[in-house]
Design a protein around this motif. Structure first.
Motif, mmCIF file in Angstrom:
data_model
loop_
_atom_site.group_PDB
_atom_site.id
_atom_site.type_symbol
_atom_site.label_atom_id
_atom_site.label_comp_id
_atom_site.label_asym_id
_atom_site.label_seq_id
_atom_site.Cartn_x
_atom_site.Cartn_y
_atom_site.Cartn_z
ATOM 1 N N HIS A 1 66.658 87.741 38.380
ATOM 2 C CA HIS A 1 65.326 88.577 38.452
ATOM 3 C C HIS A 1 64.351 87.676 39.504
ATOM 4 C CE1 HIS A 1 66.488 91.322 35.207
ATOM 5 N NE2 HIS A 1 66.861 90.368 34.627
ATOM 6 N N ILE A 2 64.815 87.146 40.297
ATOM 7 C CA ILE A 2 63.925 86.557 41.523
ATOM 8 C C ILE A 2 65.019 86.105 42.530
ATOM 9 C CG2 ILE A 2 64.366 84.168 40.151
ATOM 10 C CD1 ILE A 2 61.459 83.630 41.200
ATOM 11 N N SER A 3 64.509 86.114 43.654
ATOM 12 C CA SER A 3 65.428 85.949 44.968
ATOM 13 C C SER A 3 65.570 84.291 45.079
ATOM 14 C CB SER A 3 65.006 86.542 46.205
ATOM 15 O OG SER A 3 63.705 85.882 46.518
ATOM 16 N N ALA A 4 66.643 84.101 45.743
ATOM 17 C CA ALA A 4 66.713 82.557 45.810
ATOM 18 C C ALA A 4 65.479 81.878 46.605
ATOM 19 C CB ALA A 4 68.093 82.060 46.649
ATOM 20 N N ILE A 5 65.103 82.759 47.734
ATOM 21 C CA ILE A 5 63.902 81.885 48.440
ATOM 22 C C ILE A 5 62.558 81.930 47.484
ATOM 23 C CG2 ILE A 5 62.347 82.582 50.138
ATOM 24 C CD1 ILE A 5 64.581 83.677 51.718
ATOM 25 N N ASP A 6 62.259 83.089 46.753
ATOM 26 C CA ASP A 6 61.191 82.814 45.907
ATOM 27 C C ASP A 6 61.331 81.753 44.637
ATOM 28 O OD1 ASP A 6 59.963 85.171 47.113
ATOM 29 O OD2 ASP A 6 60.465 86.415 45.663
ATOM 30 N N LEU A 7 62.503 81.769 44.329
ATOM 31 C CA LEU A 7 62.954 80.619 43.284
ATOM 32 C C LEU A 7 62.583 79.179 43.892
ATOM 33 C CD1 LEU A 7 63.841 79.697 40.525
ATOM 34 C CD2 LEU A 7 66.164 79.697 41.515
ATOM 35 N N SER A 8 63.032 78.901 45.176
ATOM 36 C CA SER A 8 63.003 77.719 45.822
ATOM 37 C C SER A 8 61.601 77.379 46.102
ATOM 38 C CB SER A 8 63.662 77.998 47.126
ATOM 39 O OG SER A 8 64.936 78.035 46.832
ATOM 40 N N LEU A 9 60.860 78.588 46.673
ATOM 41 C CA LEU A 9 59.133 78.212 46.902
ATOM 42 C C LEU A 9 58.460 78.028 45.573
ATOM 43 C CD1 LEU A 9 58.511 81.063 49.459
ATOM 44 C CD2 LEU A 9 58.800 78.954 49.755
ATOM 45 N N ARG A 10 58.881 78.538 44.419
ATOM 46 C CA ARG A 10 58.014 78.154 43.342
ATOM 47 C C ARG A 10 58.469 76.986 42.804
ATOM 48 N NH1 ARG A 10 58.556 83.551 39.268
ATOM 49 N NH2 ARG A 10 57.429 84.953 40.761
ATOM 50 N N LEU A 11 59.774 76.521 42.954
ATOM 51 C CA LEU A 11 59.958 75.182 42.447
ATOM 52 C C LEU A 11 59.547 74.148 43.487
ATOM 53 C CD1 LEU A 11 63.719 75.457 41.592
ATOM 54 C CD2 LEU A 11 62.041 74.767 40.064
ATOM 55 N N ALA A 12 59.464 74.373 44.964
ATOM 56 C CA ALA A 12 58.802 73.401 45.996
ATOM 57 C C ALA A 12 57.401 73.262 45.258
ATOM 58 C CB ALA A 12 59.007 74.004 47.287
ATOM 59 N N LEU A 13 56.758 74.424 45.007
ATOM 60 C CA LEU A 13 55.207 74.376 44.785
ATOM 61 C C LEU A 13 54.813 73.497 43.879
ATOM 62 C CD1 LEU A 13 52.300 75.615 45.588
ATOM 63 C CD2 LEU A 13 52.915 77.298 43.964
ATOM 64 N N ILE A 14 55.568 73.637 42.664
ATOM 65 C CA ILE A 14 55.494 72.824 41.324
ATOM 66 C C ILE A 14 55.625 71.296 41.786
ATOM 67 C CG2 ILE A 14 56.331 71.935 39.025
ATOM 68 C CD1 ILE A 14 56.838 75.253 38.512
ATOM 69 N N VAL A 15 56.722 71.024 42.527
ATOM 70 C CA VAL A 15 57.108 69.575 42.785
ATOM 71 C C VAL A 15 55.947 69.158 43.872
ATOM 72 C CG1 VAL A 15 58.663 68.024 43.955
ATOM 73 C CG2 VAL A 15 59.576 69.916 42.393
ATOM 74 N N VAL A 16 55.397 69.787 44.776
ATOM 75 C CA VAL A 16 54.560 69.360 45.815
ATOM 76 C C VAL A 16 53.174 69.084 44.917
ATOM 77 C CG1 VAL A 16 53.020 70.176 47.680
ATOM 78 C CG2 VAL A 16 55.593 70.275 47.746
ATOM 79 N N LEU A 17 52.809 70.097 44.226
ATOM 80 C CA LEU A 17 51.516 69.988 43.406
ATOM 81 C C LEU A 17 51.690 68.714 42.606
ATOM 82 C CD1 LEU A 17 50.588 73.706 42.586
ATOM 83 C CD2 LEU A 17 49.529 72.044 44.213
ATOM 84 N N ALA A 18 52.684 68.431 41.815
ATOM 85 C CA ALA A 18 52.872 67.479 40.773
ATOM 86 C C ALA A 18 52.658 66.066 41.648
ATOM 87 C CB ALA A 18 54.231 67.456 39.922
ATOM 88 N N SER A 19 53.538 66.190 42.819
ATOM 89 C CA SER A 19 53.451 64.599 43.618
ATOM 90 C C SER A 19 51.978 64.644 44.329
ATOM 91 C CB SER A 19 54.451 65.134 44.892
ATOM 92 O OG SER A 19 55.860 65.265 44.388
#
Length: 162
Positions: A7-25
């Protein structure tokens, strides 16, 4: 790859994951910069803060996951068994694959780190409408994540002994 409807595109999933990792870093970098040399002496406080943050985020993420295994304990047992098998297999494949190129300690560490260490990030970015079995499997993977280091410690000690 597995034709799962997330229920989510690969691009949206990747962007959400990247956002979490970037914010945590960025947060970790800011804390290190702010504390500077005091990072080591403040480690117990940071550890405690990490536990509080984990509880604040993990409890809502796991909401509803507890009811499913009580209704389907055999499914949970199968998922836990598959998670253990998958993580041990990843460990073996990566360790064996890197052993010719790295020293033994580094190859074993790479093998250990190759399992499903960060799959809980998926729970934060997947929509709630995704199949409940995906969330149950992510919950089941937490067992080997926390138990494999203890279970494999004697094996690692033996492999690393001179």
């Amino acid at each position: 790859l597995l034709d799962l409807d997330l229920h989510i595109s690969a691009i949206d999933l990747s962007l959400r994951l990247a956002l979490i990792v970037v914010l945590a870093s960025a947060g970790a970098f800011a804390i290190r910069r702010w504390l500077g040399a005091r990072t080591k002496e403040e480690a117990p406080t940071l550890d405690g803060l990490s536990v509080v943050v984990l509880m604040v985020f993990a409890i809502p993420l796991m909401d509803g996951v507890v009811a499913q295994p009580t209704a389907q304990p055999l499914k949970l047992a199968g998922f836990v068994g598959a998670a253990f098998a998958g993580m041990i297999l990843c460990n073996l494949v990566v360790a064996a694959g890197t052993l010719p190129f790295l020293d033994r300690r580094v190859a074993l560490t790479a093998g250990y780190c190759s399992g499903g260490r960060h799959n809980a990030l998926l729970m934060a970015v997947l929509p709630a409408s995704v199949d409940a079995d995906i969330f149950l499997f992510i919950a089941a993977v937490q067992f080997p994540i926390y138990l494999i280091p203890t279970l494999l410690q004697p094996v690692y000690r033996r492999l690393l002994s001179p």
